[in-house]
Design a protein around this motif. Structure first.
Motif, short mmCIF file in Angstrom:
data_model
loop_
_atom_site.label_atom_id
_atom_site.label_comp_id
_atom_site.label_asym_id
_atom_site.label_seq_id
_atom_site.Cartn_x
_atom_site.Cartn_y
_atom_site.Cartn_z
N PRO A 23 -20.03 13.24 0.11
CA PRO A 23 -20.48 14.64 0.05
C PRO A 23 -19.51 15.63 0.69
CG PRO A 23 -22.32 13.23 0.62
CD PRO A 23 -21.10 12.37 0.67
N LYS A 24 -18.67 15.14 1.60
CA LYS A 24 -17.69 16.03 2.23
C LYS A 24 -16.36 16.05 1.48
CE LYS A 24 -19.78 15.80 6.82
NZ LYS A 24 -19.61 15.47 8.25
N ARG A 25 -16.36 15.45 0.30
CA ARG A 25 -15.24 15.48 -0.65
C ARG A 25 -14.05 14.62 -0.23
NH1 ARG A 25 -17.75 16.19 -4.76
NH2 ARG A 25 -15.80 16.62 -5.89
N HIS A 26 -14.25 13.72 0.71
CA HIS A 26 -13.21 12.71 0.93
C HIS A 26 -13.24 11.77 -0.27
CE1 HIS A 26 -14.33 13.68 5.28
NE2 HIS A 26 -13.11 14.17 5.11
N SER A 27 -12.09 11.44 -0.80
CA SER A 27 -12.06 10.63 -2.02
C SER A 27 -11.08 9.46 -1.90
CB SER A 27 -11.68 11.49 -3.22
OG SER A 27 -10.37 12.01 -3.08
N PHE A 28 -11.43 8.38 -2.60
CA PHE A 28 -10.65 7.15 -2.57
C PHE A 28 -10.62 6.56 -3.97
CE2 PHE A 28 -12.91 7.94 1.32
CZ PHE A 28 -11.93 7.81 2.31
N ASP A 29 -9.43 6.42 -4.52
CA ASP A 29 -9.29 5.92 -5.88
C ASP A 29 -9.45 4.41 -5.94
OD1 ASP A 29 -8.80 8.46 -6.88
OD2 ASP A 29 -6.63 8.28 -6.63
N ARG A 30 -10.12 3.97 -6.98
CA ARG A 30 -10.27 2.54 -7.21
C ARG A 30 -9.09 2.02 -8.01
NH1 ARG A 30 -15.58 0.00 -10.11
NH2 ARG A 30 -14.72 1.14 -11.88
N ALA A 31 -8.53 0.91 -7.58
CA ALA A 31 -7.39 0.31 -8.27
C ALA A 31 -7.82 -0.23 -9.64
CB ALA A 31 -6.81 -0.82 -7.43
N LYS A 32 -6.84 -0.45 -10.50
CA LYS A 32 -7.14 -0.95 -11.85
C LYS A 32 -7.88 -2.28 -11.82
CE LYS A 32 -3.30 1.34 -14.25
NZ LYS A 32 -2.06 1.14 -15.05
N SER A 33 -7.57 -3.11 -10.82
CA SER A 33 -8.23 -4.42 -10.73
C SER A 33 -9.67 -4.32 -10.24
CB SER A 33 -7.43 -5.36 -9.83
OG SER A 33 -7.21 -4.77 -8.56
N GLY A 34 -10.04 -3.16 -9.67
CA GLY A 34 -11.46 -2.94 -9.36
C GLY A 34 -11.84 -2.80 -7.91
N TYR A 35 -10.89 -2.76 -6.98
CA TYR A 35 -11.22 -2.62 -5.56
C TYR A 35 -10.81 -1.23 -5.07
CZ TYR A 35 -6.28 -3.03 -4.35
OH TYR A 35 -4.92 -2.80 -4.24
N VAL A 36 -11.32 -0.86 -3.89
CA VAL A 36 -10.96 0.42 -3.29
C VAL A 36 -10.40 0.15 -1.89
CG1 VAL A 36 -13.30 0.80 -2.36
CG2 VAL A 36 -11.76 2.74 -2.70
N ASN A 37 -9.42 0.92 -1.50
CA ASN A 37 -8.82 0.78 -0.17
C ASN A 37 -9.49 1.76 0.78
OD1 ASN A 37 -7.25 0.51 2.13
ND2 ASN A 37 -5.33 0.32 0.99
N LEU A 38 -10.32 1.23 1.69
CA LEU A 38 -11.02 2.06 2.68
C LEU A 38 -10.52 1.78 4.09
CD1 LEU A 38 -14.69 1.77 1.30
CD2 LEU A 38 -13.00 3.56 0.86
N LEU A 39 -9.34 1.21 4.19
CA LEU A 39 -8.77 0.87 5.50
C LEU A 39 -7.97 2.05 6.02
CD1 LEU A 39 -8.35 -1.43 7.60
CD2 LEU A 39 -6.24 -1.99 6.38
N LEU A 40 -8.44 2.64 7.10
CA LEU A 40 -7.70 3.72 7.74
C LEU A 40 -6.65 3.14 8.67
CD1 LEU A 40 -10.57 6.21 8.67
CD2 LEU A 40 -9.22 6.09 6.58
N SER A 41 -5.54 3.83 8.82
CA SER A 41 -4.44 3.33 9.65
C SER A 41 -4.88 3.06 11.08
CB SER A 41 -3.27 4.31 9.63
OG SER A 41 -3.67 5.59 10.09
N LYS A 42 -5.82 3.85 11.59
CA LYS A 42 -6.26 3.66 12.98
C LYS A 42 -7.12 2.41 13.14
CE LYS A 42 -10.42 6.57 12.66
NZ LYS A 42 -11.11 7.76 13.23
N HIS A 43 -7.53 1.81 12.03
CA HIS A 43 -8.35 0.60 12.07
C HIS A 43 -7.54 -0.68 11.85
CE1 HIS A 43 -12.06 3.17 10.75
NE2 HIS A 43 -11.76 3.33 12.03
N THR A 44 -6.26 -0.56 11.62
CA THR A 44 -5.48 -1.75 11.27
C THR A 44 -5.06 -2.54 12.50
OG1 THR A 44 -3.39 -0.52 11.31
CG2 THR A 44 -4.56 -0.66 9.21
N GLY A 45 -4.99 -1.91 13.68
CA GLY A 45 -4.48 -2.60 14.86
C GLY A 45 -2.97 -2.64 14.83
N LYS A 46 -2.39 -3.04 15.93
CA LYS A 46 -0.93 -3.00 16.04
C LYS A 46 -0.25 -4.17 15.33
CE LYS A 46 -0.89 -0.45 20.42
NZ LYS A 46 -0.48 -0.46 21.84
N THR A 47 -0.95 -5.30 15.25
CA THR A 47 -0.30 -6.48 14.70
C THR A 47 -1.04 -7.07 13.51
OG1 THR A 47 -1.49 -7.91 16.27
CG2 THR A 47 0.67 -7.09 16.95
N VAL A 48 -2.19 -6.53 13.14
CA VAL A 48 -2.99 -7.11 12.08
C VAL A 48 -2.68 -6.43 10.76
CG1 VAL A 48 -5.32 -7.54 11.23
CG2 VAL A 48 -4.84 -7.71 13.67
#
Length: 272
Positions: A23-48
């Motif tokens: 509803p706040k208009r943040h958008s995430f495109d779905r890849a052709k194979s059918g998944y969406v990337n919802l991983l924010l850089s701040k959630h990846t950790g330094k080594t993961v």
């Protein structure tokens, strides 16, 4: 409406065409194979960063040969015994071997389910999307699951990092968590081939804060790895791959075949 929520603001996502929008208009495109990337850089950790494409391909090849089929069968039975319909999240779905089997089993039993999967590895989720066309899949961390509070009836976690607070948050009260962990003798002969002084796996208490322990099943059997390719693939799936040096890793080279124990604990919990 999607099971997933916006990783930026926490609002529900809706799939419009090939784009997830909140509803706040943040958008995430779905890849052709059918998944969406919802991983924010701040959630990846330094080594993961998750498994790379070569590691995912090795695991897919190994699992497709049936080496872990007894575990997969036990998991699917546990799912159908403890799930009457609703939403399942596979937290750490990898390339979809177990996710696909769960979907097939639920269809056999005519159990209506919305199956979702997340994994921090983009390469793994891409393979999973090609394998599990009916599942809703996202690149995401199990420590920041893009699902609302009390939105899931069952959560499955197989050898993935344990995040009790997050698992309890997304599970409904009375919802079921099924967890697979290595038991004491898992891959003992493989470890003997690598280490001068191998140690058995430590199996901790089954008690988990916020969960009622329901049952445990031990799945134990010998695996005969008949090729160097399969030995290497199995090794790359283990934590030992990252914890050993070149000298220890070289001990596996040229073995050609190896018989080693597969030893798992399949644990069932209820969210209280």
């Amino acid at each position: 409406m999607s099971v997933f929520i916006c990783p930026v603001c926490g609002e529900k996502l809706e799939l419009t065409g090939n784009t997830y929008i909140c509803p706040k208009r943040h958008s995430f495109d779905r890849a052709k194979s059918g998944y969406v990337n919802l991983l924010l850089s701040k959630h990846t950790g330094k080594t993961v960063h998750g498994d790379n494409k070569l590691m995912v391909q090795a695991r897919r090849s190994f699992l497709d040969k049936g080496y872990y089929a007894p575990l997969c069968e036990a998991l699917c039975n546990a799912v159908t015994e403890n799930f009457k319909g609703g939403t399942i999240i596979d937290a750490g779905c990898g390339e979809g071997y177990y996710t696909s089997a769960i979907i097939d089993k639920l269809q056999q039993y005519n159990i209506a389910a919305e199956v979702c999967g997340i994994d921090i590895s983009k390469a793994a989720v891409e393979y999973c999307a090609k394998r599990c066309r009916s599942a809703e899949l996202a690149v995401a961390s199990v420590f920041h699951i893009p699902a609302g509070d009390s939105s899931c009836d069952m959560l499955v976690t197989l050898f993935a990092p344990y995040c009790g607070d997050e698992f309890r948050r997304v599970l409904k009260k009375g919802g079921t968590m099924i967890m697979a962990i290595p038991s004491s003798d898992h891959l003992w002969e493989l470890k003997q081939a690598i280490y001068d002084t191998p140690y058995k796996n430590e199996v901790k208490s089954y008690e988990l804060e916020g969960f009622e322990f329901v049952s445990a099943e031990r799945i134990s059997y010998d695996m005969e790895l008949v090729s160097q390719e399969d030995i290497n693939a199995l090794f790359s799936m283990t934590p030992y791959y990252y914890r050993t040096g070149r000298e220890q890793q070289s001990r596996l080279e040229g073995l050609g075949n190896l018989t080693t124990k597969a030893d798992f604990e399949l644990l069932v919990y209820r969210n209280i």
